[in-house]
Write an enzyme that holds these catalytic residues in place. Structure first.
Site, PDB file in Angstrom:
ATOM      1  N   LYS A   1       0.859  -1.186   0.000  1.00 58.84           N
ATOM      2  CA  LYS A   1       0.000   0.000   0.000  1.00 58.84           C
ATOM      3  C   LYS A   1       0.894   1.234   0.000  1.00 58.84           C
ATOM      4  O   LYS A   1       1.821   1.332   0.830  1.00 58.84           O
ATOM      5  CB  LYS A   1      -0.838  -0.046   1.279  1.00 58.84           C
ATOM      6  CG  LYS A   1      -2.192   0.612   1.186  1.00 58.84           C
ATOM      7  CD  LYS A   1      -2.919   0.312   2.504  1.00 58.84           C
ATOM      8  CE  LYS A   1      -4.278   0.913   2.554  1.00 58.84           C
ATOM      9  NZ  LYS A   1      -4.876   0.787   3.893  1.00 58.84           N
TER      10      LYS A   1
HETATM   11  O1  G3P Z   1      -7.669   1.665   6.011  1.00 63.26           O
HETATM   12  C1  G3P Z   1      -7.964   2.901   5.498  1.00 63.26           C
HETATM   13  C2  G3P Z   1      -9.315   3.477   5.857  1.00 63.26           C
HETATM   14  O2  G3P Z   1     -10.325   2.532   5.698  1.00 63.26           O
HETATM   15  C3  G3P Z   1      -9.360   4.236   7.151  1.00 63.26           C
HETATM   16  O3  G3P Z   1     -10.657   4.537   7.576  1.00 63.26           O
HETATM   17  O4  G3P Z   1     -12.191   5.293   9.362  1.00 63.26           O
HETATM   18  O5  G3P Z   1      -9.740   5.816   9.538  1.00 63.26           O
HETATM   19  O6  G3P Z   1     -11.168   6.980   7.870  1.00 63.26           O
HETATM   20  P1  G3P Z   1     -10.937   5.711   8.642  1.00 63.26           P
END
Ligand code: G3P
Length: 217
Positions: free
Chosen positions: A83
């Protein structure tokens, strides 16, 4: 639509993988740092549990650093996907790694042009963060629709749209309706996907009628 878990909690992953409905895992530096354990061991355990793609993110921001970390992460397991952030260096790293047949997930995508460039750089996955767009008053789901419309115009784009930063069941329904290839879902939201109060109520009354009848299977 494939379902990935957005988690680095091995116990939760094991629990939710029991029905074999989990197609892959996404992690990020924030999630891995929360685990409190050595990140390589955490990723190793996750890759043993789930045979599908497991995203592991580089933390270097310069190109040589990203490429060096990608090599280290790749060695953890065969199903590791590298990633990289959607930065100028991240796009270059994506292009170099993809040419070498390493699968790359380009993360922190917030616009259709970012998604277009990631696809041109050979990304296997593009991760638009829908919840974080909603947080700033924009429409995250709309971004998934825009990327879908753009990608479908070009037969040579093989990049999968991985809807990330999912905050609700509603998000999951909306991205599935649009035709996102993957949704990466926090474990809390995953558990809500199969629950309905009428299912519980219905089962309760079926079982009580059955008990009253005295019959047995
Ligand atoms: O893994 C990346 C993403 O899904 C993070 O989500 O909830 O931290 O915005 P969030």
């Amino acid at each position: 639509m494939e379902i990935f878990l957005d988690s680095s909690d091995i116990n939760e992953i094991k629990l939710l993988n029991k029905a074999n409905l989990v197609d892959g895992i996404t992690t990020n530096p924030s999630l891995l740092s929360k685990s409190g354990n050595d990140f390589k061991n955490v990723l190793k355990d996750i890759c043993k549990e789930v045979s599908g793609p497991v995203s592991a993110e580089v933390t270097a921001t310069d190109l040589p650093g990203m490429l060096k970390e990608a090599e280290i992460l790749k060695k953890i397991a065969k199903n590791i996907i590298i990633k990289v952030p959607l930065t100028w260096n991240g796009l270059q790293a994506c292009e170099i790694l993809s040419k070498k047949k390493t699968k790359v997930n380009v993360t922190l995508c917030f616009s259709p042009t970012q998604a277009l460039l990631a696809a041109k750089a050979g990304a296997s996955y593009i991760s638009p963060f829908i919840g974080r767009l909603d947080d700033i008053g924009e429409n995250g789901v709309e971004l998934i629709q825009e990327i879908k419309s753009i990608y479908k115009n070009y037969k040579n784009i093989n990049t999968k749209i991985l809807a990330a930063s999912i905050r609700s069941v509603e998000h999951v329904i909306k991205v599935a309706k649009i035709g996102a290839d993957v949704a990466t879902i926090p474990t809390k939201i995953f558990k809500e996907l199969y629950k309905h109060s009428l299912t519980d109520k219905g089962l309760e009354s079926f079982l009580s009628d059955w008990k009253k009848s005295g019959m047995q299977i």
